[in-house]
Design a protein around this motif. Sequence first.
Motif, PDB file in Angstrom:
ATOM      1  N   ALA A  45       0.714  -1.196   0.214  1.00  0.00           N
ATOM      2  CA  ALA A  45       0.098  -0.082   0.021  1.00  0.00           C
ATOM      3  C   ALA A  45       0.871   1.238  -0.165  1.00  0.00           C
ATOM      4  N   GLY A  46       2.202   1.223   0.281  1.00  0.00           N
ATOM      5  CA  GLY A  46       2.724   2.379   0.344  1.00  0.00           C
ATOM      6  C   GLY A  46       2.880   3.174   1.788  1.00  0.00           C
ATOM      7  N   THR A  47       2.191   2.599   2.707  1.00  0.00           N
ATOM      8  CA  THR A  47       2.156   3.343   3.810  1.00  0.00           C
ATOM      9  C   THR A  47       2.828   3.088   4.937  1.00  0.00           C
ATOM     10  N   THR A  48       3.178   3.702   5.997  1.00  0.00           N
ATOM     11  CA  THR A  48       3.913   3.413   7.246  1.00  0.00           C
ATOM     12  C   THR A  48       3.274   3.830   8.490  1.00  0.00           C
ATOM     13  N   ASP A  49       3.086   2.911   9.463  1.00  0.00           N
ATOM     14  CA  ASP A  49       2.576   3.422  10.608  1.00  0.00           C
ATOM     15  C   ASP A  49       3.749   4.111  11.477  1.00  0.00           C
ATOM     16  N   THR A  50       3.975   5.540  11.137  1.00  0.00           N
ATOM     17  CA  THR A  50       4.892   6.212  11.936  1.00  0.00           C
ATOM     18  C   THR A  50       4.681   6.441  13.331  1.00  0.00           C
ATOM     19  N   GLU A  51       3.408   6.525  13.806  1.00  0.00           N
ATOM     20  CA  GLU A  51       3.161   6.497  15.109  1.00  0.00           C
ATOM     21  C   GLU A  51       3.605   5.397  15.996  1.00  0.00           C
ATOM     22  N   GLY A  52       3.250   4.183  15.345  1.00  0.00           N
ATOM     23  CA  GLY A  52       3.849   2.823  15.927  1.00  0.00           C
ATOM     24  C   GLY A  52       5.260   2.911  16.025  1.00  0.00           C
ATOM     25  N   ILE A  53       5.880   3.365  14.916  1.00  0.00           N
ATOM     26  CA  ILE A  53       7.452   3.422  15.093  1.00  0.00           C
ATOM     27  C   ILE A  53       8.009   4.541  16.198  1.00  0.00           C
ATOM     28  N   ARG A  54       7.264   5.491  16.028  1.00  0.00           N
ATOM     29  CA  ARG A  54       7.540   6.675  17.156  1.00  0.00           C
ATOM     30  C   ARG A  54       7.503   5.896  18.750  1.00  0.00           C
ATOM     31  N   LEU A  83       7.727   2.820  19.647  1.00  0.00           N
ATOM     32  CA  LEU A  83       8.706   1.644  19.825  1.00  0.00           C
ATOM     33  C   LEU A  83       9.921   2.349  20.206  1.00  0.00           C
ATOM     34  N   LEU A  84      10.442   3.305  19.211  1.00  0.00           N
ATOM     35  CA  LEU A  84      11.777   3.956  19.416  1.00  0.00           C
ATOM     36  C   LEU A  84      11.896   5.190  20.616  1.00  0.00           C
ATOM     37  N   THR A  85      10.748   5.400  21.059  1.00  0.00           N
ATOM     38  CA  THR A  85      10.716   6.230  22.058  1.00  0.00           C
ATOM     39  C   THR A  85      11.044   5.423  23.261  1.00  0.00           C
ATOM     40  N   THR A  86      10.014   4.490  23.416  1.00  0.00           N
ATOM     41  CA  THR A  86      10.071   3.476  24.531  1.00  0.00           C
ATOM     42  C   THR A  86      11.654   2.898  24.657  1.00  0.00           C
ATOM     43  N   HIS A 108      10.470  -8.768  23.192  1.00  0.00           N
ATOM     44  CA  HIS A 108       9.802  -9.098  24.563  1.00  0.00           C
ATOM     45  C   HIS A 108       9.160  -7.885  25.352  1.00  0.00           C
ATOM     46  N   VAL A 109       8.975  -7.025  24.739  1.00  0.00           N
ATOM     47  CA  VAL A 109       8.238  -5.740  25.262  1.00  0.00           C
ATOM     48  C   VAL A 109       7.030  -5.552  24.446  1.00  0.00           C
ATOM     49  N   ASP A 110       5.999  -5.587  25.526  1.00  0.00           N
ATOM     50  CA  ASP A 110       4.598  -4.986  24.956  1.00  0.00           C
ATOM     51  C   ASP A 110       4.299  -3.846  24.872  1.00  0.00           C
ATOM     52  N   LEU A 111       4.299  -3.111  23.896  1.00  0.00           N
ATOM     53  CA  LEU A 111       3.989  -1.665  23.888  1.00  0.00           C
ATOM     54  C   LEU A 111       2.682  -0.954  24.495  1.00  0.00           C
ATOM     55  N   ARG A 112       1.885  -2.216  24.481  1.00  0.00           N
ATOM     56  CA  ARG A 112       0.415  -1.684  24.991  1.00  0.00           C
ATOM     57  C   ARG A 112       0.222  -2.101  26.366  1.00  0.00           C
ATOM     58  N   SER A 113       1.465  -2.497  27.207  1.00  0.00           N
ATOM     59  CA  SER A 113       1.266  -2.692  28.532  1.00  0.00           C
ATOM     60  C   SER A 113       1.426  -1.408  29.478  1.00  0.00           C
ATOM     61  N   LYS A 114       1.095  -1.267  30.740  1.00  0.00           N
ATOM     62  CA  LYS A 114       1.147  -0.058  31.371  1.00  0.00           C
ATOM     63  C   LYS A 114       2.330   0.763  31.338  1.00  0.00           C
ATOM     64  N   ASP A 115       3.502  -0.212  31.534  1.00  0.00           N
ATOM     65  CA  ASP A 115       4.711   0.698  31.541  1.00  0.00           C
ATOM     66  C   ASP A 115       5.956  -0.010  30.560  1.00  0.00           C
ATOM     67  N   PRO A 116       5.714   0.165  29.220  1.00  0.00           N
ATOM     68  CA  PRO A 116       6.700  -0.686  28.394  1.00  0.00           C
ATOM     69  C   PRO A 116       8.198  -0.113  28.636  1.00  0.00           C
ATOM     70  N   VAL A 117       8.322   1.238  29.094  1.00  0.00           N
ATOM     71  CA  VAL A 117       9.855   1.476  29.218  1.00  0.00           C
ATOM     72  C   VAL A 117      10.329   0.562  30.373  1.00  0.00           C
ATOM     73  N   ALA A 118       9.669   0.302  31.538  1.00  0.00           N
ATOM     74  CA  ALA A 118      10.234  -0.408  32.603  1.00  0.00           C
ATOM     75  C   ALA A 118      10.390  -1.852  32.085  1.00  0.00           C
ATOM     76  N   ALA A 119       9.480  -2.263  31.067  1.00  0.00           N
ATOM     77  CA  ALA A 119       9.865  -3.784  30.552  1.00  0.00           C
ATOM     78  C   ALA A 119      11.067  -3.678  29.801  1.00  0.00           C
ATOM     79  N   ALA A 120      11.187  -2.696  29.171  1.00  0.00           N
ATOM     80  CA  ALA A 120      12.636  -2.530  28.346  1.00  0.00           C
ATOM     81  C   ALA A 120      13.716  -2.198  29.202  1.00  0.00           C
ATOM     82  N   GLN A 121      13.515  -1.728  30.263  1.00  0.00           N
ATOM     83  CA  GLN A 121      14.754  -1.536  31.247  1.00  0.00           C
ATOM     84  C   GLN A 121      14.879  -2.937  31.866  1.00  0.00           C
ATOM     85  N   ARG A 122      14.173  -3.825  32.233  1.00  0.00           N
ATOM     86  CA  ARG A 122      14.319  -5.013  32.686  1.00  0.00           C
ATOM     87  C   ARG A 122      15.106  -5.985  31.763  1.00  0.00           C
ATOM     88  N   GLU A 123      14.786  -5.605  30.353  1.00  0.00           N
ATOM     89  CA  GLU A 123      15.638  -6.639  29.490  1.00  0.00           C
ATOM     90  C   GLU A 123      17.061  -5.915  29.305  1.00  0.00           C
TER      91      GLU A 123
END
Length: 386
Positions: free
Chosen positions: A265-274, A276-279, A320-335
């Motif tokens: 389709a030539g489209t990109t989910d930039t909000e999803g990328i944003r 993930l990267l920010t987290t 291993h990080v669920d971006l829909r979880s309550k605190d994905p940053v903390a989950a990424a930190q644990r990894e």
Amino acid sequence: MTNKERSHRGGQRVLERRALRILQNETVPLYLFTLAAEEVDLVADVARISRDEAGKLIGYQRPEKKQHVRQIQAYLDSGNVLFPNGLIIALPDDLKFKSSRGPGTSDGLATAGTLEIAIPDDPAAPRPGWIVDGQQRSLALARAANRRFPIPVSGFAASSLELQRDQFLRVNNVHPLPANLVTELLPEIFTAPSPRLSARRLPSALVDMLNQDPASPFHNLIKRASSEPDPSRQRVVTDNSLVEALKESLDSPSGALFPYRNIAAGTTDTEGIRKLLTTYWTAVRDTFPEAWGRPPTESRLMHGAGIRAMSRLLERVMVHVDLRSKDPVAAAQRELARIAPLCRWTEGTWQDLNLPWNDLQNLSRHINALSNYLVRAYMDAQGTTR
């Protein structure tokens, strides 16, 4: 040819020049004409690349190269001068071209006539045109002793900044433009001049987002061509390192960013990328606070090698990080905590690599060695805890 200048009402005067009009396409006519050295500054400005207060990119030209300008000026003032190197100028859409009368005004390729360019009487007013190619030459011409030295000009009618940027990149595509200047301009043009540059458009736009988003850990930390020196802002990350890292993840089917692109389709989910990267990078910042935001000479985390290696680790961690979880940053930190004790960003020697922290260079072999080390260490730690 007779060059004339006549007065014009409304605080403007009209510069008349004999010209050839060439129609390479039906929408953007091209004009070949001549200006005197002193007239270049009256007709065209240089659009320096920078950003306005809202962060929007303006302009496209790199800074003045003073030594280069002095060398050109010295040649222009040397006496017996042949200077065929012309200028390319973007002109306003409302300029007028009058075809010459009589037979033989066109040979099927070009039409002879007179070009009229309205220029302001006020020296402080904006000029009608913009230098697309030849800014160093234009600066030298403005300072040349021979004020009437004739200079060939190619002008095209285009008030659109996007079209001007597009032509600027195409004209300079075979010349060594600074990589960060090309990279920052890419998201602002309609089509990239080559497949290689086209592949860098989306990563460059994402780097813009990371640099401008207040929620991003990279906010105002990324050095771009438009960045002005500011003692209150220490920009420590080179944009090319991030662009290459993002491009790698977007292009690889196994990359963490690849699923966010709908190629059909030539489209990109930039909000999803944003998100993930920010987290992930927020977790990196919070895991290594002593190394974050410091110059690369003081912290290899901010260095090209560190950025690229940690970007490759992202591919493993964020699975291993669920971006829909309550605190994905903390989950990424644990990894990231699994490899944190092994990192030597600001002091010490990297185990297994046998490299002091500040010997890491932005070289493929160092980037690959550090990436492999971190990924292996992360996977080994996972094996012992899961």
